[in-house]
Write a protein that holds these residues in place. Structure first.
Motif, mmCIF file in Angstrom:
data_model
loop_
_atom_site.group_PDB
_atom_site.id
_atom_site.type_symbol
_atom_site.label_atom_id
_atom_site.label_comp_id
_atom_site.label_asym_id
_atom_site.label_seq_id
_atom_site.Cartn_x
_atom_site.Cartn_y
_atom_site.Cartn_z
ATOM 1 N N LYS A 1 0.833 -1.209 0.000
ATOM 2 C CA LYS A 1 0.000 0.000 0.000
ATOM 3 C C LYS A 1 0.870 1.262 0.000
ATOM 4 N N ILE B 1 -0.661 -7.855 -4.934
ATOM 5 C CA ILE B 1 0.515 -8.615 -5.363
ATOM 6 C C ILE B 1 0.019 -9.722 -6.287
ATOM 7 N N GLU C 1 -2.043 -8.122 -12.417
ATOM 8 C CA GLU C 1 -3.041 -9.171 -12.665
ATOM 9 C C GLU C 1 -2.308 -10.471 -13.026
ATOM 10 N N THR C 2 -2.447 -11.426 -12.117
ATOM 11 C CA THR C 2 -1.742 -12.705 -12.240
ATOM 12 C C THR C 2 -1.969 -13.376 -13.598
HETATM 13 N N1 LIG Z 1 -6.793 -10.113 -9.317
HETATM 14 C C1 LIG Z 1 -5.521 -9.939 -8.656
HETATM 15 C C2 LIG Z 1 -5.671 -10.331 -7.197
HETATM 16 C C3 LIG Z 1 -4.336 -10.313 -6.471
HETATM 17 C C4 LIG Z 1 -4.516 -10.420 -4.978
HETATM 18 O O1 LIG Z 1 -5.650 -10.475 -4.432
HETATM 19 N N2 LIG Z 1 -3.386 -10.461 -4.279
HETATM 20 C C5 LIG Z 1 -3.426 -10.542 -2.843
HETATM 21 C C6 LIG Z 1 -2.390 -11.528 -2.355
HETATM 22 S S1 LIG Z 1 -2.878 -13.177 -2.758
HETATM 23 C C7 LIG Z 1 -3.087 -9.209 -2.241
HETATM 24 O O2 LIG Z 1 -2.210 -8.527 -2.718
HETATM 25 N N3 LIG Z 1 -3.804 -8.849 -1.169
HETATM 26 C C8 LIG Z 1 -3.565 -7.643 -0.465
HETATM 27 C C9 LIG Z 1 -4.829 -6.960 -0.097
HETATM 28 O O3 LIG Z 1 -5.914 -7.490 -0.382
HETATM 29 O O4 LIG Z 1 -4.740 -5.898 0.506
HETATM 30 C C10 LIG Z 1 -4.450 -10.800 -9.316
HETATM 31 O O5 LIG Z 1 -4.767 -11.950 -9.650
HETATM 32 O O6 LIG Z 1 -3.318 -10.346 -9.484
#
Ligand SMILES: N[C@@H](CCC(=O)N[C@@H](CS)C(=O)NCC(=O)O)C(=O)O
Length: 235
Positions: free
Chosen positions: A39, A52, A68-69
């Motif tokens: 952040k 991430i 985006e993964t």
């Molecule tokens: N759609 C995104 C989702 C990525 C995602 O949700 N990453 C999580 C880690 S698994 C994250 O960074 N979470 C931090 C948060 O929600 O604040 C992708 O696939 O890159």
């Protein structure tokens, strides 16, 4: 050089495994979630969603910055087509590949995010109501995820009947890595399986469980387990 911004066991693990599978040069950059680095102003410049992973490719000027993964995986599969981690463009197999990649990232993954962060989906007047609403959101997400695990299990059964051990049949691809990542997130599921489903987490399904072990046993995955210092149980 490719640089993957990652945090252990997060969505970054799919492109991390993919890069290891491909055997191409890359660097890892830890985004320290314990310090809310995702952040920070610097990271938000890379990914305004504060999520991430992010991949940087400085083969270009200015460098390519990608979040985006699923997009990162498609980009890598297209950049290194000789690594055969996605079916050839314009084939029926590629169409099925798109279907699974989008289903995994767009249907199963959001359900898992809902399960892990149910409080983000409630708006209650007081703390007690919020806790009970969040518990309901979590339980219903788990139920939906169980139905989706069945869908993966059914697909693996179909593949096995045709002599294949991966989601697309005989070709190991990005979607197997993605399914492995999401499958392992279910290892923490608590409570009895919902009454309408026979099993709760990925380990409990007849075809999905051995699939998880097959992916885990791959050399690339073992290297990522070590590099990210993952803790047991891995799946
Ligand atoms: N759609 C995104 C989702 C990525 C995602 O949700 N990453 C999580 C880690 S698994 C994250 O960074 N979470 C931090 C948060 O929600 O604040 C992708 O696939 O890159």
């Amino acid at each position: 050089m490719l640089t993957l911004h990652y945090y252990p066991s997060n969505a970054s693990i799919t492109p991390h495994i993919l890069l290891e599978e491909m055997g191409v040069a890359f660097e890892l950059k830890l985004v320290d979630r314990t310090q809310d680095a995702h952040k920070s102003a610097a990271y938000l410049k890379l990914n305004p969603n504060g999520l991430i992973p992010v991949l940087i490719d400085d083969d270009y000027a200015p460098p390519l910055v990608l979040y985006e993964t699923a997009a990162i995986c498609l980009y890598l599969a297209d950049k290194f087509p000789e690594k055969n981690l996605a079916p050839r463009v314009g084939t029926v197999e590629r169409a099925q590949f798109y279907k699974w990649l989008i289903w995994l990232s767009n249907t199963l993954q959001p359900a898992l995010i809902t399960y892990f962060y149910p409080d983000r989906y409630v708006n209650a007047r007081n703390a007690a109501d919020a806790t009970s609403a969040a518990a309901q959101v979590k339980a219903s997400a788990q139920q939906r995820i169980c139905a989706m695990l069945k869908q993966l299990d059914d697909q693996l059964e179909t593949s096995a009947a045709q002599g294949g051990e991966w989601l697309l049949g005989r070709q190991f691809s990005v979607v197997d890595i993605y399914a492995f990542m999401l499958g392992r997130w279910t290892r923490v599921f608590e409570g009895a399986p919902p009454a309408t489903q026979k099993a709760s987490n990925a380990e409990a399904w007849a075809h999905l469980a051995p699939f998880m072990h097959r992916v885990l046993a791959r050399g690339a995955v073992q290297r990522v387990v070590a590099k990210e210092a993952l803790k047991l149980p891995y799946i």
